[in-house]
Design a protein around this motif. Structure first.
Motif, PDB file in Angstrom:
ATOM      1  N   GLU A 107       0.792  -1.206  -0.130  1.00 34.90           N
ATOM      2  CA  GLU A 107       0.053  -0.111  -0.032  1.00 34.90           C
ATOM      3  C   GLU A 107       0.812   1.345  -0.036  1.00 34.90           C
ATOM      4  N   VAL A 108       1.984   1.298   0.859  1.00 35.07           N
ATOM      5  CA  VAL A 108       3.037   2.369   0.808  1.00 35.07           C
ATOM      6  C   VAL A 108       3.443   2.742  -0.351  1.00 35.07           C
ATOM      7  N   VAL A 109       4.103   1.434  -1.055  1.00 37.60           N
ATOM      8  CA  VAL A 109       4.576   1.690  -2.230  1.00 37.60           C
ATOM      9  C   VAL A 109       3.723   1.973  -3.583  1.00 37.60           C
ATOM     10  N   GLN A 110       2.352   1.524  -3.491  1.00 37.57           N
ATOM     11  CA  GLN A 110       1.264   2.001  -4.539  1.00 37.57           C
ATOM     12  C   GLN A 110       1.163   3.389  -4.405  1.00 37.57           C
ATOM     13  N   ASP A 111       0.946   3.881  -3.128  1.00 33.91           N
ATOM     14  CA  ASP A 111       0.670   5.436  -2.885  1.00 33.91           C
ATOM     15  C   ASP A 111       1.872   6.375  -3.268  1.00 33.91           C
ATOM     16  N   ALA A 112       2.865   5.724  -3.056  1.00 33.79           N
ATOM     17  CA  ALA A 112       4.343   6.498  -3.334  1.00 33.79           C
ATOM     18  C   ALA A 112       4.207   6.444  -4.913  1.00 33.79           C
ATOM     19  N   TRP A 113       3.985   5.641  -5.702  1.00 37.36           N
ATOM     20  CA  TRP A 113       3.737   5.784  -7.226  1.00 37.36           C
ATOM     21  C   TRP A 113       2.742   6.641  -7.699  1.00 37.36           C
ATOM     22  N   LEU A 114       1.536   6.637  -6.781  1.00 41.28           N
ATOM     23  CA  LEU A 114       0.419   7.422  -7.449  1.00 41.28           C
ATOM     24  C   LEU A 114       0.638   8.775  -7.064  1.00 41.28           C
ATOM     25  N   ALA A 115       1.568   9.212  -6.056  1.00 44.14           N
ATOM     26  CA  ALA A 115       1.890  10.354  -5.559  1.00 44.14           C
ATOM     27  C   ALA A 115       2.882  11.176  -6.743  1.00 44.14           C
ATOM     28  N   ARG A 116       3.446  10.170  -7.677  1.00 43.67           N
ATOM     29  CA  ARG A 116       4.498  10.768  -8.682  1.00 43.67           C
ATOM     30  C   ARG A 116       4.170  10.487 -10.109  1.00 43.67           C
ATOM     31  N   ALA A 117       3.129   9.533 -10.155  1.00 48.47           N
ATOM     32  CA  ALA A 117       2.668   9.381 -11.496  1.00 48.47           C
ATOM     33  C   ALA A 117       1.828  10.533 -12.254  1.00 48.47           C
ATOM     34  N   SER A 118       1.755  10.467 -13.552  1.00 45.92           N
ATOM     35  CA  SER A 118       0.957  11.425 -14.092  1.00 45.92           C
ATOM     36  C   SER A 118      -0.578  11.178 -13.578  1.00 45.92           C
ATOM     37  N   PRO A 119      -1.513  12.287 -13.648  1.00 49.26           N
ATOM     38  CA  PRO A 119      -2.716  11.929 -13.455  1.00 49.26           C
ATOM     39  C   PRO A 119      -3.525  10.860 -14.180  1.00 49.26           C
ATOM     40  N   ALA A 120      -3.035  10.917 -15.665  1.00 52.26           N
ATOM     41  CA  ALA A 120      -3.628  10.030 -16.632  1.00 52.26           C
ATOM     42  C   ALA A 120      -3.164   8.510 -16.197  1.00 52.26           C
ATOM     43  N   ARG A 121      -1.777   8.332 -15.833  1.00 49.62           N
ATOM     44  CA  ARG A 121      -1.252   7.134 -15.654  1.00 49.62           C
ATOM     45  C   ARG A 121      -1.970   6.463 -14.191  1.00 49.62           C
ATOM     46  N   ALA A 122      -2.107   7.346 -13.300  1.00 55.43           N
ATOM     47  CA  ALA A 122      -2.602   7.242 -11.988  1.00 55.43           C
ATOM     48  C   ALA A 122      -3.995   6.794 -12.298  1.00 55.43           C
ATOM     49  N   ARG A 123      -5.061   7.423 -12.944  1.00 56.04           N
ATOM     50  CA  ARG A 123      -6.377   6.995 -13.325  1.00 56.04           C
ATOM     51  C   ARG A 123      -6.650   5.677 -13.959  1.00 56.04           C
ATOM     52  N   ARG A 124      -5.573   5.479 -14.865  1.00 55.47           N
ATOM     53  CA  ARG A 124      -5.459   4.155 -15.490  1.00 55.47           C
ATOM     54  C   ARG A 124      -5.398   2.891 -14.624  1.00 55.47           C
ATOM     55  N   TRP A 125      -4.493   3.120 -13.667  1.00 60.70           N
ATOM     56  CA  TRP A 125      -3.815   2.099 -12.910  1.00 60.70           C
ATOM     57  C   TRP A 125      -4.894   1.844 -11.986  1.00 60.70           C
ATOM     58  N   LEU A 126      -5.608   2.922 -11.193  1.00 64.34           N
ATOM     59  CA  LEU A 126      -6.536   2.948 -10.363  1.00 64.34           C
ATOM     60  C   LEU A 126      -7.770   2.019 -10.961  1.00 64.34           C
ATOM     61  N   ALA A 127      -8.161   2.468 -12.288  1.00 60.71           N
ATOM     62  CA  ALA A 127      -9.227   1.824 -12.813  1.00 60.71           C
ATOM     63  C   ALA A 127      -9.124   0.416 -12.878  1.00 60.71           C
TER      64      ALA A 127
END
Length: 136
Positions: A107-127
Motif C-alpha cells: 500500500e505504501v509503495v503503491q501510494d508512493a507511485w500514485l503520488a508521482r505518476a501523471s494523473p492519466a497514468r494514476a487514473r488508468r492504474w486505479l481503474a
C-alpha cells in the motif's frame, strides 16, 4: 512480514517504472522520470540515537501530502529527519521492514507511485485495480 526484496518487487511491478542508479549505485525507482522509492546513501542526519552511527539502510518513499506523511509517521517503523522537513516523503530502515506486513508495504509503495505518476497514468492504474476487485 515485509523485506527489502519486497520493496524491489513491488516498486518494479508498478506500471511505467524505470530503475536508475544513484552515485553509489543505489537503486532509484521512477515513474515518468520522477522518483517514488529510492535507497538512500548514508547521511549525517539519519543516525542511530544511541550510537550516533549513520544508518546505512534508509529507504525513501514519497507520499501524497503532509496528511499522508503524518499518518505514516504515527506508526513505526516510519520516520523522518530534519533534512526531509516539508518534503512529501517518509523514511524506513530496511532492517525494520519486518515490522510491517507485505500488504502494508504494498500500500505504501503503491501510494508512493500514485503520488508521482501523471494523473492519466494514476487514473488508468486505479481503474484496473477496481476491475480486479470486482473480479475477486
Amino acid at each position: 512480514m515485509a523485506g527489502v526484496e519486497d520493496v524491489h518487487e513491488l516498486a518494479a511491478g508498478m506500471p511505467h517504472v524505470t530503475v536508475v542508479h544513484g552515485s553509489k549505485e543505489n537503486p532509484v525507482y521512477q515513474v515518468g522520470g520522477k522518483s517514488f522509492v529510492f535507497f538512500r546513501t548514508p547521511r549525517p542526519d539519519a543516525v542511530d540515537p544511541d550510537t550516533g552511527e549513520r544508518y546505512t539502510d534508509v529507504i525513501v518513499l514519497w507520499v501524497g501530502g503532509e496528511e499522508d506523511k503524518l499518518a505514516l509517521l504515527a506508526q513505526p517503523p516510519f520516520f523522518t529527519t530534519p533534512h526531509f522537513d516539508g518534503h512529501p516523503s517518509v523514511l524506513v530502515r530496511a532492517s525494520r521492514l519486518g515490522e510491517i506486513s507485505r500488504e502494508e508495504l504494498a500500500e505504501v509503495v503503491q501510494d508512493a507511485w500514485l503520488a508521482r505518476a501523471s494523473p492519466a497514468r494514476a487514473r488508468r492504474w486505479l481503474a484496473t485495480q477496481r476491475l480486479d476487485d470486482q473480479v475477486e
